[in-house]
Design a protein around this motif. Sequence first.
Motif, short mmCIF file in Angstrom:
data_model
loop_
_atom_site.label_atom_id
_atom_site.label_comp_id
_atom_site.label_asym_id
_atom_site.label_seq_id
_atom_site.Cartn_x
_atom_site.Cartn_y
_atom_site.Cartn_z
N VAL A 266 27.92 14.50 34.18
CA VAL A 266 27.93 13.74 32.92
C VAL A 266 27.03 14.44 31.89
CG1 VAL A 266 27.33 11.53 31.83
CG2 VAL A 266 28.55 11.56 34.02
N ASP A 267 25.86 14.94 32.35
CA ASP A 267 24.96 15.67 31.45
C ASP A 267 25.66 16.90 30.86
OD1 ASP A 267 22.89 13.95 31.82
OD2 ASP A 267 21.81 15.19 33.27
N ALA A 268 26.51 17.53 31.68
CA ALA A 268 27.21 18.74 31.23
C ALA A 268 28.38 18.42 30.31
CB ALA A 268 27.71 19.52 32.45
N GLY A 269 28.75 17.14 30.21
CA GLY A 269 29.91 16.77 29.40
C GLY A 269 31.22 16.95 30.14
N TYR A 270 31.15 17.14 31.46
CA TYR A 270 32.37 17.24 32.27
C TYR A 270 32.76 15.83 32.69
CZ TYR A 270 30.91 22.17 32.73
OH TYR A 270 30.52 23.45 32.50
N LEU A 271 33.53 15.16 31.84
CA LEU A 271 33.78 13.73 32.04
C LEU A 271 35.12 13.43 32.70
CD1 LEU A 271 32.39 12.34 28.64
CD2 LEU A 271 31.15 12.90 30.75
N GLY A 272 35.85 14.50 33.07
CA GLY A 272 37.15 14.26 33.72
C GLY A 272 38.29 14.60 32.79
N ARG A 273 39.41 13.91 32.98
CA ARG A 273 40.63 14.25 32.21
C ARG A 273 40.40 14.22 30.71
NH1 ARG A 273 46.17 12.19 35.01
NH2 ARG A 273 45.50 12.50 37.15
N LYS A 274 39.59 13.25 30.25
CA LYS A 274 39.47 13.09 28.80
C LYS A 274 38.77 14.27 28.14
CE LYS A 274 35.76 9.67 29.37
NZ LYS A 274 35.47 8.25 29.23
N THR A 275 38.00 15.06 28.88
CA THR A 275 37.37 16.25 28.28
C THR A 275 38.00 17.54 28.83
OG1 THR A 275 35.64 16.28 29.98
CG2 THR A 275 35.13 15.11 27.93
N GLY A 276 39.04 17.40 29.64
CA GLY A 276 39.73 18.58 30.17
C GLY A 276 39.07 19.15 31.42
N ARG A 277 37.89 18.65 31.77
CA ARG A 277 37.23 19.15 32.96
C ARG A 277 36.38 18.07 33.60
NH1 ARG A 277 33.44 24.56 33.69
NH2 ARG A 277 32.77 24.03 35.78
N GLY A 278 36.55 17.93 34.91
CA GLY A 278 35.70 17.05 35.70
C GLY A 278 35.52 17.76 37.03
N PHE A 279 35.91 17.12 38.12
CA PHE A 279 35.90 17.84 39.40
C PHE A 279 37.07 18.83 39.46
CE2 PHE A 279 33.53 13.95 40.24
CZ PHE A 279 32.33 14.54 40.62
N PHE A 280 38.07 18.59 38.61
CA PHE A 280 39.21 19.50 38.47
C PHE A 280 39.38 19.83 37.00
CE2 PHE A 280 39.83 16.74 42.16
CZ PHE A 280 39.93 17.69 43.17
N LYS A 281 40.23 20.84 36.71
CA LYS A 281 40.48 21.23 35.31
C LYS A 281 41.85 20.72 34.87
CE LYS A 281 37.43 25.15 34.95
NZ LYS A 281 37.28 26.56 35.22
N TYR A 282 41.95 20.34 33.59
CA TYR A 282 43.18 19.77 33.05
C TYR A 282 43.52 20.51 31.78
CZ TYR A 282 41.75 16.23 36.33
OH TYR A 282 41.33 15.60 37.48
#
Length: 285
Positions: A266-282
Amino acid sequence: MEIKSVGVVGAGTMGNGIAQIFALGGFDVIMRDIKQQFVDRGMKTVQKNLERMATRGKISPEDKDAALGRITTTTKIDPLADRDLVVEAIIEDVDAKRELIQVLDAVCHDDAILATNTSSISITKIAAASKHPQRVCGMHFFNPVPVMQLVEIIRALQTADEVCTAIEDATRAIGKTPHQIKDSYGFVVNRVLVPMINEAINCLYEGLTAPEEIDAVMRLGANHPMGPLSLADLIGLDIVLDIMETLYQGFDDPKYRPSPLLKQMVDAGYLGRKTGRGFFKYSNG
Ligand code: NAD
């Protein structure tokens, strides 16, 4: 208490889905967000979803046009004055939600029902911000709203019986299944589901195996349709963290401690699908 008109505050992931299903169910809907670009983005999603449903033959082109015609959008609060029900789906922040309830108190008529789609915050605490706390209720939809069948109807300590009944009737009218639950942190689904996701993140944090593997074993071993890390990306990692924090602080129990990796993501801004990157890339956000 009969609900005919609906206001939705917040046009994000949940808000635009809520606006869509009420409009499809024949309700007159006003969707509000703080900036025109957010309202436009929400409306674009509704349009895309309804067009896909029409293309697949799930609804007729006429139903699609009628539903779109039932939604108006605004960045102002005054247009919500005549609504029978206002559902808030803004950020998961107790102060922001309590402030919004006070703003709605000042604008809406005294019989209007104010429902919150919070994932985990105490409905009793949100209701306490209102001059009429008996009209405040939890209406917890699941993501993606047009697909998921359940709506948890959360009764705060203050909620009136007729408010719960009216919300249950409206839920059935939009083709969803209501289940009434007493107010408690995380209600039922998130109290069970989100600590499971948090534990999957801890497995990754401890290096047990790769994200794809964690998802695969949970699909195959627990028969879950989607792995916990993909589900976290779908929900939004900020939301997952908010829910864990609420459980942790609310119950004051270390078993709900958020994973350090979840906090870092969350600190990195990797929030998941809505930012294009979470545990996976979109690739499409
Ligand atoms: P989101 O970030 O996608 O959307 C929130 C929207 O609210 C944004 O567009 C933001 O601009 C808007 N907003 C913020 N303050 C506002 C205000 N005062 N007035 C109008 N709009 C305002 O978030 P989301 O995922 O849609 O979550 C919304 C709520 O629904 C949260 O309380 C969340 O916990 C809950 N919820 C989320 C999920 C999920 O899977 N994402 C599931 C169930 C419940």
